[in-house]
Design a protein around this motif. Structure first.
Motif, PDB file in Angstrom:
ATOM      1  N   GLY A 553      -5.391   4.620   5.726  1.00  9.89           N
ATOM      2  CA  GLY A 553      -4.162   4.317   6.460  1.00  9.89           C
ATOM      3  C   GLY A 553      -4.040   2.860   6.853  1.00  9.89           C
ATOM      4  O   GLY A 553      -3.391   2.531   7.854  1.00  9.89           O
ATOM      5  N   MET A 554      -4.638   1.963   6.062  1.00  7.67           N
ATOM      6  CA  MET A 554      -4.637   0.533   6.381  1.00  7.67           C
ATOM      7  C   MET A 554      -3.871  -0.284   5.351  1.00  7.67           C
ATOM      8  O   MET A 554      -3.961  -1.509   5.338  1.00  7.67           O
ATOM      9  N   GLY A 555      -3.105   0.387   4.486  1.00  8.03           N
ATOM     10  CA  GLY A 555      -2.423  -0.331   3.418  1.00  8.03           C
ATOM     11  C   GLY A 555      -3.413  -0.744   2.345  1.00  8.03           C
ATOM     12  O   GLY A 555      -4.500  -0.179   2.214  1.00  8.03           O
ATOM     13  N   GLY A 556      -3.057  -1.760   1.562  1.00  5.15           N
ATOM     14  CA  GLY A 556      -3.954  -2.229   0.523  1.00  5.15           C
ATOM     15  C   GLY A 556      -3.220  -2.984  -0.562  1.00  5.15           C
ATOM     16  O   GLY A 556      -1.988  -3.109  -0.542  1.00  5.15           O
ATOM     17  N   ASP A 557      -4.012  -3.509  -1.494  1.00  6.72           N
ATOM     18  CA  ASP A 557      -3.469  -4.251  -2.636  1.00  6.72           C
ATOM     19  C   ASP A 557      -4.112  -3.747  -3.914  1.00  6.72           C
ATOM     20  O   ASP A 557      -5.335  -3.565  -3.974  1.00  6.72           O
ATOM     21  N   ILE A 558      -3.289  -3.533  -4.945  1.00  9.89           N
ATOM     22  CA  ILE A 558      -3.780  -3.265  -6.288  1.00  9.89           C
ATOM     23  C   ILE A 558      -3.171  -4.337  -7.184  1.00  9.89           C
ATOM     24  O   ILE A 558      -1.950  -4.523  -7.191  1.00  9.89           O
ATOM     25  N   VAL A 559      -4.026  -5.056  -7.903  1.00 10.65           N
ATOM     26  CA  VAL A 559      -3.567  -6.126  -8.783  1.00 10.65           C
ATOM     27  C   VAL A 559      -4.013  -5.811 -10.202  1.00 10.65           C
ATOM     28  O   VAL A 559      -5.197  -5.546 -10.446  1.00 10.65           O
ATOM     29  N   TYR A 560      -3.076  -5.843 -11.118  1.00  9.51           N
ATOM     30  CA  TYR A 560      -3.364  -5.646 -12.537  1.00  9.51           C
ATOM     31  C   TYR A 560      -3.443  -7.005 -13.226  1.00  9.51           C
ATOM     32  O   TYR A 560      -2.508  -7.809 -13.111  1.00  9.51           O
ATOM     33  N   LYS A 580      -1.179  -3.607 -22.852  1.00 11.06           N
ATOM     34  CA  LYS A 580      -0.828  -4.498 -21.752  1.00 11.06           C
ATOM     35  C   LYS A 580       0.570  -4.196 -21.209  1.00 11.06           C
ATOM     36  O   LYS A 580       0.818  -4.305 -20.005  1.00 11.06           O
ATOM     37  N   ALA A 581       1.491  -3.810 -22.084  1.00 11.14           N
ATOM     38  CA  ALA A 581       2.817  -3.413 -21.621  1.00 11.14           C
ATOM     39  C   ALA A 581       2.729  -2.154 -20.761  1.00 11.14           C
ATOM     40  O   ALA A 581       3.458  -2.006 -19.770  1.00 11.14           O
ATOM     41  N   ASP A 582       1.831  -1.239 -21.132  1.00  9.33           N
ATOM     42  CA  ASP A 582       1.593  -0.044 -20.321  1.00  9.33           C
ATOM     43  C   ASP A 582       1.118  -0.453 -18.924  1.00  9.33           C
ATOM     44  O   ASP A 582       1.633   0.027 -17.897  1.00  9.33           O
ATOM     45  N   GLN A 583       0.138  -1.357 -18.871  1.00  9.68           N
ATOM     46  CA  GLN A 583      -0.344  -1.834 -17.570  1.00  9.68           C
ATOM     47  C   GLN A 583       0.783  -2.460 -16.758  1.00  9.68           C
ATOM     48  O   GLN A 583       0.903  -2.226 -15.548  1.00  9.68           O
ATOM     49  N   ALA A 584       1.593  -3.275 -17.429  1.00  6.88           N
ATOM     50  CA  ALA A 584       2.679  -3.963 -16.726  1.00  6.88           C
ATOM     51  C   ALA A 584       3.638  -2.969 -16.086  1.00  6.88           C
ATOM     52  O   ALA A 584       4.116  -3.173 -14.963  1.00  6.88           O
ATOM     53  N   GLN A 586       2.849   0.151 -15.242  1.00  5.78           N
ATOM     54  CA  GLN A 586       2.141   0.827 -14.152  1.00  5.78           C
ATOM     55  C   GLN A 586       2.329   0.077 -12.840  1.00  5.78           C
ATOM     56  O   GLN A 586       2.448   0.687 -11.768  1.00  5.78           O
ATOM     57  N   VAL A 587       2.355  -1.262 -12.910  1.00  5.68           N
ATOM     58  CA  VAL A 587       2.584  -2.062 -11.703  1.00  5.68           C
ATOM     59  C   VAL A 587       3.886  -1.641 -11.034  1.00  5.68           C
ATOM     60  O   VAL A 587       3.943  -1.390  -9.819  1.00  5.68           O
ATOM     61  N   ARG A 588       4.943  -1.518 -11.800  1.00  7.25           N
ATOM     62  CA  ARG A 588       6.245  -1.176 -11.231  1.00  7.25           C
ATOM     63  C   ARG A 588       6.251   0.257 -10.709  1.00  7.25           C
ATOM     64  O   ARG A 588       6.761   0.543  -9.616  1.00  7.25           O
ATOM     65  N   LEU A 589       5.695   1.160 -11.502  1.00  2.00           N
ATOM     66  CA  LEU A 589       5.689   2.571 -11.110  1.00  2.00           C
ATOM     67  C   LEU A 589       4.890   2.792  -9.822  1.00  2.00           C
ATOM     68  O   LEU A 589       5.336   3.500  -8.914  1.00  2.00           O
ATOM     69  N   LEU A 590       3.708   2.179  -9.740  1.00  3.84           N
ATOM     70  CA  LEU A 590       2.870   2.387  -8.554  1.00  3.84           C
ATOM     71  C   LEU A 590       3.410   1.640  -7.341  1.00  3.84           C
ATOM     72  O   LEU A 590       3.255   2.110  -6.208  1.00  3.84           O
ATOM     73  N   ALA A 591       4.021   0.487  -7.565  1.00  2.00           N
ATOM     74  CA  ALA A 591       4.647  -0.216  -6.447  1.00  2.00           C
ATOM     75  C   ALA A 591       5.705   0.679  -5.802  1.00  2.00           C
ATOM     76  O   ALA A 591       5.823   0.757  -4.564  1.00  2.00           O
ATOM     77  N   VAL A 604      -0.732  -9.955 -12.716  1.00  2.00           N
ATOM     78  CA  VAL A 604      -0.884 -11.342 -13.141  1.00  2.00           C
ATOM     79  C   VAL A 604      -0.839 -11.342 -14.667  1.00  2.00           C
ATOM     80  O   VAL A 604      -1.533 -10.550 -15.317  1.00  2.00           O
ATOM     81  N   ASN A 605      -0.020 -12.209 -15.239  1.00  2.00           N
ATOM     82  CA  ASN A 605       0.128 -12.298 -16.690  1.00  2.00           C
ATOM     83  C   ASN A 605      -0.446 -13.624 -17.197  1.00  2.00           C
ATOM     84  O   ASN A 605       0.257 -14.635 -17.255  1.00  2.00           O
ATOM     85  N   PRO A 606      -1.740 -13.643 -17.562  1.00  2.00           N
ATOM     86  CA  PRO A 606      -2.302 -14.888 -18.093  1.00  2.00           C
ATOM     87  C   PRO A 606      -1.951 -15.076 -19.562  1.00  2.00           C
ATOM     88  O   PRO A 606      -1.670 -14.118 -20.288  1.00  2.00           O
ATOM     89  N   ASP A 607      -2.007 -16.322 -19.995  1.00  2.00           N
ATOM     90  CA  ASP A 607      -2.074 -16.609 -21.425  1.00  2.00           C
ATOM     91  C   ASP A 607      -3.541 -16.434 -21.841  1.00  2.00           C
ATOM     92  O   ASP A 607      -4.395 -16.089 -21.006  1.00  2.00           O
TER      93      ASP A 607
END
Length: 686
Positions: A553-560, A580-584, A586-591, A604-607
Motif C-alpha cells: 500500500g505504498m505505491g511503487g514504480d515499474i520501469v520497462y 519490444k513492442a509488446d513490452q512497450a 505493457q507499459v500503457r496497459l499496466l499504467a 525507457v527506449n534506448p538506441d
C-alpha cells in the motif's frame, strides 16, 4: 599517533567485534595521556574518547573526540551536582553541560563528544570502558540488581543506581571509584557496565572479567526455562514454511510500519527469537519493553506482538495485524501524551520498530537497511537480557517515564537533526532484472548511489553476485538468481527481495537478449526465446511485483527497458522488434490498471547500447554490424552518426533515465516512454 591512542583503538576494535561484549554503535572507550601542547610547548593532559554515533568495532582515530582533561574536569565547578545523593538533577541543567564539552576540545577536527564523555573524564584512571553486554545488563535490569551485584562480584564491582547518561552519572561513577580503590568497575542500574584500568590491557581485562563473571553466574544459577513452557501451537514452523509465511507477511507489515514515514525492513528467525515468541511469558515480558537506553532508542519502548499461532489462516492473521497496529499507534500516542511537556520535541512517529510473530520470527524496521537490521539485533540483545534477569531474579527495566525522557531528550533530537538529508531514493527497494551486466549493472549502481536498496537479479548467479559486491554489503545490495521466463523462479526471487529488505518499491524490467535474422531465417525457437525473455519475462516480474506493491500500500514504480525498436522498423529484426513492442504496450496497459494503487509504470527506449552490453557481446553486435556493413568494433560509432545528436548511447545514460523516472520529480507521470537514443527521428513518439 600516540601509543596510548593506538592501544585504545586496538582494544575498542576487539571489544566491538564481539557481540557478547557490546552491540553495534553501543558503548564507548577512552584513554588519557600527556602530550606536548603545540602552542605553548608545555605538557597537556588529554582525553581521547569514542565520539558520538561511532562504533567500537570499526573505530579509527577520526572517530575519537579529543579533549583537554583540565578543562573537562573544571566543569565540575560549574555543574549543580547533587554530590551523589541520588536526588534528581534538573534535566535542563544536565543538558547545559553538553555544549560546554565543545569548549574542552583540543586541536582541529575530531568527532563530536558523546553524552558519556564526563564518565570517562571524571574517573581517575588512564583507560575506561563503558559497554552494554547482555550478561551485564541482565544483572543491571534485575529487580534485585544491587544484591546480585554484591553476591556475584563482592566488592570488586559496585552497583550504581539508574541515572540518565550525562554529567551527574560521571560524577556518580567517579565517586564510587574514589571510595573503593579495590574496585575494577561498576554495574550501572538498568544500563550496562563501566570498567577501568591503569593500562589499556588492564582495562580490557577488567571489562572481560565483569562480563564473563556475570555470564558464568547466570549459567550456573539460572533457571532452565525462565520464559515458561512453550505455548501449544506456537512452536516454530519448519524452515521453508516459516520463510514462505514471512514473505507473505513482510509487505503488509512494512506498509503498516511505514504509516508515518517509509521504512526498510529486516527479518530474523534465529533460535533466540523463535524460542522467545513460543514461550508462555513472552507477551508480558515484551510489554515491559527494553531497558538499556541503546536498546529502546532503536527498538522503541516496546514491540508489537501478534497473538495468533503461526497456523492461523493468512487472511485472519493479516486482519489481526492491522488491528494490532491501530492499537499500537493509539497506545504510543497515549504514551507520548502522558509524558510530553510543553518543550518536548514533536512525536516522531507512532509505528512499531519491532514486530514479533510467533512461529515465524521478528520483523524490524528503520530508515535504511542498516538501521532496521541493528534494531533487530538490539531486540535480540534485549531478549538475552530478559532471559538472564528472569533466570535468577525478575526482569525490571527502568520505568516508562525515564524511557520517555531519553527517547525525547533534546540532545537526542539535536543528534537526529544533524543527520544528513536523505538521498532521493532512500527507503526504496529496487529489483533490477538482467542486473549482472550492461544497462542492468549501470542501473543497479545508479539506484544504489541515490539511496535505494538494490536486488540484483540475473540468471548468471556469478555476475549478479559480482555487481552486488561492487555496490556494497548486504545492507545495500543483494544478488538473486532468476530466469525471468520461469514464473516459479520469478516468485522465488521476489520473495528473496522481500525477506532481504521488507518489500519492493521499484522494478526495472531490463532482462533481454536479441537474435538478428531476416524473416525467412527466423525460427519458431528464435521467436519464442525472445518473447519468453522480454514479453513474458516482463509480464511475470511485473505481476509478482504488483502483488507485493499492492500488499504494501505504498505505491511503487515499474520501469520497462524497451527499445527504440518498439517504434522503429529496422531490417532483419522481426522477433526482437515485436517483443519490444509488446513490452512497450505493457507499459500503457499496466499504467492504466495499476494507477489506482499509486503504482506508476513507465518505459525507457534506448538506441543500441554497444559498450558494456551483455546482449551485444553475446553475438548481437556481430549480427547487427553485418546487417549495416560496418566492422563490429565500429558499430557504436555507426549508431551515433545516424542520430541527431551524433552521440553514442551508453548504459549509464539509460540508468540516468530510470533514476529521473523514479526519483519523485515526475510523481505525476505514468504511461510514458522516454527516448534515450541521441535522437532517432524515425523513433519519435507520435
Amino acid at each position: 599517533m600516540h601509543s596510548e591512542v593506538q592501544a585504545l583503538i586496538a582494544r575498542s576494535n576487539r571489544l566491538g567485534a564481539d557481540p557478547t561484549t557490546t552491540n553495534y554503535a553501543g558503548g564507548n572507550t577512552s584513554a588519557k595521556a600527556q602530550v606536548t601542547d603545540p602552542v605553548t610547548g608545555g605538557p597537556v593532559d588529554l582525553l581521547w574518547v569514542k565520539g558520538s554515533g561511532g562504533d567500537l568495532g570499526t573505530l579509527t582515530e577520526a572517530g575519537l573526540a579529543v579533549l583537554r582533561l583540565d578543562r573537562l574536569r573544571a566543569l565540575v565547578d560549574v555543574y549543580p551536582a547533587d554530590a551523589g545523593s541520588g536526588n534528581p538533577v534538573d534535566p535542563e541543567r544536565e543538558d547545559e553541560m553538553v555544549p560546554l564539552l565543545d569548549y574542552c576540545r583540543h586541536g582541529r577536527g575530531g568527532a563530536a563528544p558523546s553524552i558519556d564523555t564526563a564518565m570517562h573524564g571524571l574517573v581517575d584512571a588512564a583507560h575506561v570502558d563503558h559497554l552494554h553486554p547482555d550478561a551485564g545488563i541482565a544483572v543491571a535490569a534485575a529487580a534485585d540488581g544491587p544484591e546480585l551485584t554484591k553476591e556475584i562480584f563482592g566488592d570488586r564491582v559496585l552497583w550504581v543506581p539508574w541515572r540518565r547518561p550525562g554529567f551527574q552519572l560521571g560524577l556518580d561513577i567517579a565517586a564510587v571509584a574514589r571510595a573503593n580503590p579495590q574496585a575494577i568497575g561498576v554495574i550501572l542500574g538498568g544500563h550496562g557496565i563501566t570498567a577501568w584500568g591503569a593500562t589499556s590491557e588492564e582495562c580490557e581485562r577488567h571489562s572481560l572479567e565483569i562480563i564473563r563473571t556475570a555470564q558464568s553466574y547466570l549459567d550456573e544459577h539460572g533457571r532452565a526455562e525462565p520464559f515458561g513452557p512453550v505455548i501449544d501451537g506456537y512452536a516454530p514452523l519448519p524452515p521453508d514454511e516459516r520463510r514462505a509465511r514471512a514473505a507473505a507477511l513482510a509487505p503488509v507489515l512494512r506498509g503498516l510500519a511505514s504509516t508515518d514515514r517509509p521504512q526498510v525492513g529486516h527479518f530474523i528467525d534465529s533460535d533466540v527469537v523463535l524460542d522467545f515468541v513460543a514461550r508462555e511469558r513472552h507477551p508480558a515480558l515484551a510489554a515491559l519493553g527494553t531497558s538499556c537506553p541503546d536498546h529502546f532508542l532503536r527498538t522503541k519502548v516496546r514491540p508489537m506482538v501478534l497473538d495468533l499461532p503461526p497456523t492461523a489462516p493468512l487472511p485472519e492473521t493479516l486482519d489481526r495485524l492491522r488491528e494490532l497496529h491501530a492499537a499500537y499507534r493509539d497506545d504510543y500516542r497515549a504514551y507520548y501524551e502522558r509524558h510530553a511537556t510543553s518543550d518536548s520535541p514533536p512525536m516522531r512517529g507512532a509505528d512499531p520498530a519491532i514486530v514479533l510473530v510467533p512461529g515465524v520470527g521478528m520483523f524490524s524496521f528503520g530508515a535504511n537497511k542498516q538501521t532496521a537490521r541493528v534494531a533487530g539485533e538490539f531486540y535480540v540483545n534485549a531478549v538475552n537480557v530478559m532471559r538472564g534477569a528472569e533466570s535468577v531474579s525478575r526482569y525490571a527495566p527502568i520505568d516508562e517515564a525515564e524511557k520517555f525522557r531519553i527517547e525525547y531528550w533534546a540532545l537526542e533530537e539535536a543528534k537526529l537533526k544533524r543527520l544528513p538529508k536523505p538521498k532521493p531514493l532512500a527507503t526504496r527497494v529496487a529489483f533490477v532484472t538482467g542486473g549482472g551486466s550492461g544497462i542492468g549493472r549501470a542501473t543497479a549502481h545508479r539506484l544504489a548511489a541515490e539511496g535505494a536498496c538494490v536486488v540484483v537479479a540475473d540468471r548468471d548467479a556469478e555476475a549478479a553476485a559480482t555487481v552486488a559486491a561492487e555496490i556494497g554489503g548486504a545492507d545495500v545490495a543483494v544478488a538473486v538468481t532468476a530466469d525471468v521466463t520461469d514464473g516459479t523462479a520469478v516468485a522465488r526471487a521476489l520473495r528473496a527481495a522481500v525477506l532481504a529488505f521488507g518489500g519492493v518499491d521499484l522494478v526495472v524490467n531490463n532482462a533481454g537478449l536479441s537474435i538478428s535474422k531476416p524473416l525467412l531465417e527466423t525460427t519458431e525457437a528464435d521467436w519464442d526465446l525472445q518473447h519468453d525473455v522480454m514479453a513474458k519475462g516482463s509480464f511475470l516480474v511485473s505481476r509478482e511485483a504488483a502483488r507485493i506493491m499492492t500488499a504494501q500500500g505504498m505505491g511503487g514504480d515499474i520501469v520497462y527497458i524497451s527499445s527504440k525498436n518498439s517504434l522503429f522498423a529496422g531490417p532483419n529484426n522481426v522477433a526482437y522488434g515485436a517483443a519490444k513492442a509488446d513490452q512497450a504496450h505493457q507499459v500503457r496497459l499496466l499504467a492504466a490498471e495499476l494507477g489506482g494503487h499509486g503504482i506508476r509504470v513507465n518505459g525507457v527506449n534506448p538506441d543500441g547500447v554497444v559498450r558494456g552490453s551483455g546482449i551485444f557481446a553475446g553475438g548481437w553486435g556481430a549480427q547487427r554490424a553485418a546487417v549495416y556493413g560496418v566492422p563490429e568494433e565500429k558499430l557504436g560509432e555507426f549508431y551515433a552518426q545516424r542520430t541527431l545528436l551524433k552521440r553514442e548511447v551508453l548504459p549509464e545514460h539509460v540508468a540516468n533515465a530510470v533514476f529521473v523516472l523514479t526519483s519523485g520529480e515526475l510523481s505525476h507521470t505514468t504511461g510514458l516512454h522516454v527516448p534515450v537514443d541521441a535522437g532517432v527521428a524515425a523513433a519519435f513518439l507520435r
